[in-house]
Motif scaffolding. Structure first.
Motif, PDB file in Angstrom:
ATOM      1  N   GLU A 192     -12.674 -29.397  -0.049  1.00  0.00           N
ATOM      2  CA  GLU A 192     -13.860 -29.392  -0.905  1.00  0.00           C
ATOM      3  C   GLU A 192     -13.507 -29.624  -2.365  1.00  0.00           C
ATOM      4  N   GLY A 193     -12.222 -29.839  -2.670  1.00  0.00           N
ATOM      5  CA  GLY A 193     -11.775 -30.023  -4.042  1.00  0.00           C
ATOM      6  C   GLY A 193     -10.929 -28.852  -4.516  1.00  0.00           C
ATOM      7  N   ILE A 194     -10.587 -28.859  -5.806  1.00  0.00           N
ATOM      8  CA  ILE A 194      -9.782 -27.778  -6.388  1.00  0.00           C
ATOM      9  C   ILE A 194     -10.674 -26.553  -6.593  1.00  0.00           C
ATOM     10  N   VAL A 195     -10.206 -25.407  -6.122  1.00  0.00           N
ATOM     11  CA  VAL A 195     -10.946 -24.148  -6.254  1.00  0.00           C
ATOM     12  C   VAL A 195     -10.118 -23.190  -7.094  1.00  0.00           C
ATOM     13  N   ARG A 196     -10.769 -22.565  -8.086  1.00  0.00           N
ATOM     14  CA  ARG A 196     -10.076 -21.616  -8.964  1.00  0.00           C
ATOM     15  C   ARG A 196     -10.740 -20.247  -8.885  1.00  0.00           C
ATOM     16  N   ASN A 197      -9.927 -19.229  -8.683  1.00  0.00           N
ATOM     17  CA  ASN A 197     -10.380 -17.847  -8.758  1.00  0.00           C
ATOM     18  C   ASN A 197      -9.403 -17.062  -9.621  1.00  0.00           C
ATOM     19  N   THR A 198      -9.882 -16.032 -10.276  1.00  0.00           N
ATOM     20  CA  THR A 198      -8.995 -15.101 -10.964  1.00  0.00           C
ATOM     21  C   THR A 198      -8.575 -14.015  -9.980  1.00  0.00           C
ATOM     22  N   TYR A 199      -7.572 -13.225 -10.362  1.00  0.00           N
ATOM     23  CA  TYR A 199      -7.198 -12.098  -9.511  1.00  0.00           C
ATOM     24  C   TYR A 199      -8.375 -11.144  -9.317  1.00  0.00           C
ATOM     25  N   ALA A 200      -9.193 -10.978 -10.352  1.00  0.00           N
ATOM     26  CA  ALA A 200     -10.359 -10.102 -10.233  1.00  0.00           C
ATOM     27  C   ALA A 200     -11.300 -10.629  -9.149  1.00  0.00           C
ATOM     28  N   GLU A 201     -11.551 -11.944  -9.170  1.00  0.00           N
ATOM     29  CA  GLU A 201     -12.422 -12.546  -8.159  1.00  0.00           C
ATOM     30  C   GLU A 201     -11.759 -12.543  -6.783  1.00  0.00           C
ATOM     31  N   PHE A 202     -10.452 -12.795  -6.756  1.00  0.00           N
ATOM     32  CA  PHE A 202      -9.696 -12.774  -5.501  1.00  0.00           C
ATOM     33  C   PHE A 202      -9.789 -11.392  -4.855  1.00  0.00           C
ATOM     34  N   GLY A 203      -9.653 -10.338  -5.656  1.00  0.00           N
ATOM     35  CA  GLY A 203      -9.761  -8.984  -5.134  1.00  0.00           C
ATOM     36  C   GLY A 203     -11.141  -8.686  -4.581  1.00  0.00           C
ATOM     37  N   ASP A 204     -12.177  -9.128  -5.310  1.00  0.00           N
ATOM     38  CA  ASP A 204     -13.554  -8.910  -4.830  1.00  0.00           C
ATOM     39  C   ASP A 204     -13.771  -9.614  -3.500  1.00  0.00           C
ATOM     40  N   ARG A 205     -13.314 -10.857  -3.395  1.00  0.00           N
ATOM     41  CA  ARG A 205     -13.520 -11.623  -2.162  1.00  0.00           C
ATOM     42  C   ARG A 205     -12.719 -11.004  -1.002  1.00  0.00           C
ATOM     43  N   THR A 206     -11.546 -10.487  -1.309  1.00  0.00           N
ATOM     44  CA  THR A 206     -10.743  -9.849  -0.267  1.00  0.00           C
ATOM     45  C   THR A 206     -11.443  -8.612   0.281  1.00  0.00           C
ATOM     46  N   ARG A 207     -12.069  -7.856  -0.592  1.00  0.00           N
ATOM     47  CA  ARG A 207     -12.816  -6.668  -0.126  1.00  0.00           C
ATOM     48  C   ARG A 207     -14.080  -7.068   0.635  1.00  0.00           C
ATOM     49  N   GLN A 208     -14.716  -8.142   0.232  1.00  0.00           N
ATOM     50  CA  GLN A 208     -15.847  -8.648   1.019  1.00  0.00           C
ATOM     51  C   GLN A 208     -15.394  -9.008   2.437  1.00  0.00           C
ATOM     52  N   LEU A 209     -14.241  -9.673   2.517  1.00  0.00           N
ATOM     53  CA  LEU A 209     -13.702 -10.037   3.828  1.00  0.00           C
ATOM     54  C   LEU A 209     -13.352  -8.790   4.637  1.00  0.00           C
ATOM     55  N   ALA A 210     -12.798  -7.784   3.988  1.00  0.00           N
ATOM     56  CA  ALA A 210     -12.466  -6.537   4.679  1.00  0.00           C
ATOM     57  C   ALA A 210     -13.709  -5.916   5.298  1.00  0.00           C
ATOM     58  N   ASN A 211     -14.797  -5.885   4.540  1.00  0.00           N
ATOM     59  CA  ASN A 211     -16.065  -5.350   5.065  1.00  0.00           C
ATOM     60  C   ASN A 211     -16.549  -6.178   6.245  1.00  0.00           C
ATOM     61  N   ALA A 212     -16.451  -7.516   6.124  1.00  0.00           N
ATOM     62  CA  ALA A 212     -16.922  -8.394   7.198  1.00  0.00           C
ATOM     63  C   ALA A 212     -16.099  -8.192   8.468  1.00  0.00           C
ATOM     64  N   LEU A 213     -14.782  -8.105   8.330  1.00  0.00           N
ATOM     65  CA  LEU A 213     -13.927  -7.902   9.503  1.00  0.00           C
ATOM     66  C   LEU A 213     -14.218  -6.563  10.169  1.00  0.00           C
ATOM     67  N   GLU A 214     -14.394  -5.562   9.367  1.00  0.00           N
ATOM     68  CA  GLU A 214     -14.700  -4.243   9.921  1.00  0.00           C
ATOM     69  C   GLU A 214     -16.044  -4.265  10.652  1.00  0.00           C
ATOM     70  N   ASP A 215     -17.001  -5.012  10.110  1.00  0.00           N
ATOM     71  CA  ASP A 215     -18.335  -5.053  10.702  1.00  0.00           C
ATOM     72  C   ASP A 215     -18.349  -5.766  12.054  1.00  0.00           C
ATOM     73  N   VAL A 216     -17.402  -6.693  12.277  1.00  0.00           N
ATOM     74  CA  VAL A 216     -17.347  -7.362  13.585  1.00  0.00           C
ATOM     75  C   VAL A 216     -16.405  -6.623  14.539  1.00  0.00           C
ATOM     76  N   GLY A 217     -15.969  -5.449  14.125  1.00  0.00           N
ATOM     77  CA  GLY A 217     -15.238  -4.593  15.054  1.00  0.00           C
ATOM     78  C   GLY A 217     -13.742  -4.563  14.928  1.00  0.00           C
ATOM     79  N   VAL A 218     -13.176  -5.193  13.878  1.00  0.00           N
ATOM     80  CA  VAL A 218     -11.722  -5.148  13.707  1.00  0.00           C
ATOM     81  C   VAL A 218     -11.323  -3.749  13.257  1.00  0.00           C
ATOM     82  N   GLY A 219     -10.483  -3.105  14.051  1.00  0.00           N
ATOM     83  CA  GLY A 219     -10.032  -1.762  13.739  1.00  0.00           C
ATOM     84  C   GLY A 219      -8.527  -1.664  13.814  1.00  0.00           C
ATOM     85  N   ASP A 220      -8.029  -0.459  13.909  1.00  0.00           N
ATOM     86  CA  ASP A 220      -6.594  -0.227  13.915  1.00  0.00           C
ATOM     87  C   ASP A 220      -5.906  -1.024  15.017  1.00  0.00           C
TER      88      ASP A 220
END
Length: 542
Positions: A30-58
């Motif tokens: 899709e082209g060059i994508v730029r994120n800051t560490y602050a944005e990278f951290g936010d997106r990582t936590r969004q992904l964590a919530n999404a994975l947990e919501d589809v049942g990913v556990g220990d």
């Protein structure tokens, strides 16, 4: 008293808080994508919530079938830090190997790049993929696909909050998984615990490791699907340095462009990548002034390649490791007491696999089980142990017995160690050529051949011989401007090899080929050549 558990979570925490404006840059379809560490951290936590919501556990495995980009890096931190396990799958493996790996690992979620949908769909088998409950395409919209249930990545994480309460994990919790390429049988799974990845990251950061600092701009060309891109996504984040990801199938022009535009200071990959970049630079020119060092591993770096990059002001740092070692084992830094060596002597040291990384131990064992002396001549099999070295394979007790001796990993590499402690791989145990009771190193011959101006790539295999047991045969890819026929070239090669090696090392035949076959991780695949030429009389009537 023991300290707090050693896990990956503090690396991201530190990067966000100390370097929130530092960039994570990706080349994507899709082209060059730029994120800051602050944005990278936010997106990582969004992904964590999404994975947990589809049942990913220990202990649940989150598989990736992806190139190097920011979304893949987000999975690197989200999956293991919620108590799951990051499982990177090599998309270049045969379909039957992919099926075996997914079924063996029992992956719960599988994330796939848009450009890799076709090979994944070709590998899809309802029974083998029965454990997969959710497919996610790494894009901002959903392309047409037969996979189901499926969604695109941005839709998958978009509705979730960027706040997430990370659980406190035990350092022995499995955090990662990677399978060997399976060139000698079924792929073997290697699990990495939180502590293993933490220890590997800390060793990588040291000057005796890769010496990554916050001022660095790191571009891992080594695939993120192969041994965690040599741990660079973790160590770059731990240092607070800038990430640059080259995305899907980068060619030399793409890599050079990223180096120029993003100010890359350090990059890493197999020798064939840097041979291609060097050829591009020689033909088109480039500004590599920001680039300080290239980490080369996967197979031996030819001394000629080291010299050519040195002429461009770029240091080539030779490193060695294995999937079983997370992977870093040795780095060929020049010791302080060797700085007065001549340039030629320094190049010779740099061309070796190098010095053991702090935290690891090794021994070199001969056929009688005795350790060999450090004299640069005697050789044996390299054994290694340490906090980021595995001591078993996943669900493979048969392989465990053959490849481990207590805490020691028996690497299968035949090596020498010189008086200064530099390890040099003579060959893989299965590739060393035994001729007339003596050993010939195919690796050394390959490096010598690739130093010839008329050779682009070269590999050497042992061919059965009635009198001598085996004799070396060279398969070479001539450069575009090479004008000699095979007979003339054979004579030239004989003279060239004889400059440094005895006559009996000289290849008995030189075969011109269009390309050296590669494994799924970019290494030369001698097995393919052995099979292709099995019925040909390469040695004639000799």
């Amino acid at each position: 008293m023991g300290g707090y558990d050693q896990t990956l979570r503090p690396f991201l925490w530190r990067a966000e808080r100390l370097h929130p404006g530092q960039e994570v840059v990706s080349r994507t379809h899709e082209g060059i994508v730029r994120n800051t560490y602050a944005e990278f951290g936010d997106r990582t936590r969004q992904l964590a919530n999404a994975l947990e919501d589809v049942g990913v556990g220990d202990g649940d495995r989150v598989a990736t079938f992806c190139w190097n980009h920011h979304r893949h890096a987000e999975v690197y931190f989200a999956a293991p830090n919620i108590g799951g396990q990051l499982h990177t799958i090599n998309p270049l493996l045969p379909a039957e190997h992919v099926q075996y790996i997914v079924e063996n690992a029992q992956d719960k979620v599988l994330l796939v790049d848009q450009s890799l949908l076709e090979p994944l769909e070709a590998a899809y088998d309802e029974e083998a993929f029965a454990s997969v409950e959710q497919f996610v395409v790494m894009s901002s919209s959903l392309p047409e696909t037969s996979l189901e249930p499926v969604t695109d990545y941005e839709s998958f994480i978009d509705e979730y909050d960027s706040e997430y309460d990370w659980p406190e994990l035990d350092e022995d919790t499995p955090a990662g998984m990677c399978y060997t390429s399976g060139t000698t049988g079924k792929p073997k799974g290697v699990e990495y615990t939180q502590k293993m990845l933490w220890s590997h990251t800390m060793a990588s950061l040291t000057p005796q490791g890769l010496g990554i600092e916050e001022t660095d701009v790191i571009m891992p060309v080594v695939p993120m699907f192969h041994v965690n891109a040599w741990g660079l996504p973790f160590s770059t984040t731990a240092a607070g340095a800038k990430h640059v990801y080259p995305g899907p199938s980068p060619d030399p022009a793409d890599l050079v462009s990223l180096i120029e535009d993003e100010g890359v200071t350090m990059t890493a990959g197999v020798p064939t990548v840097w041979l291609g970049v060097l050829e591009y630079v020689e033909n088109h020119g480039a500004d590599l002034s920001s680039l300080e060092r290239i980490i080369i591993g996967g197979s031996a770096a030819p001394e000629s390649l080291i010299k050519k990059y040195d002429d461009l002001g770029v240091e080539v740092v030779h490193a060695w490791g294995m999937t079983e070692m997370s992977p870093l084992g040795t780095v060929a830094h020049l010791k302080a007491d060797l700085e007065d060596l001549s340039p030629e002597e320094q190049y010779a040291k740099q061309a070796k696999q190098g010095l053991i990384v702090p935290g690891l131990e090794f021994r070199v064992v001969d056929d009688d089980g005795e350790e060999v002396p450090w004299n640069g001549d005697d050789f044996g099999e390299l054994w290694i142990r340490g906090p980021w070295v595995t001591d078993s394979y996943f669900k493979r007790p048969d392989a465990n017995e053959a490849d481990f001796e207590g805490s020691w990993l028996k690497t299968g590499d035949v090596v020498t160690v010189d008086e200064d402690g530099y390890i040099q791989i003579v060959d893989r145990a299965k590739d060393v050529i035994k001729s007339g009771g003596e050993w010939i190193s195919s690796v050394e011959l390959e490096n010598k051949l690739m130093a010839h101006d008329a050779v682009s790539e070269a590999t050497v295999v042992g061919v059965p011989h009635e009198k001598w047991q085996e004799r070396p045969v060279a398969f070479v890819v001539p450069t575009d401007d090479a004008e000699m026929d095979e007979a003339e070239f054979h004579e030239e090669i004989e003279s060239f090899v004889a400059e440094d090696y005895p006559n009996w090392w000289t290849p008995d035949a030189v075969v011109h080929i269009d390309e050296v076959p590669k494994t799924a991780t970019g290494k030369f695949d001698k097995k393919v050549l052995r099979e292709e030429y099995a019925d040909e009389d390469l040695l004639g009537d000799d």
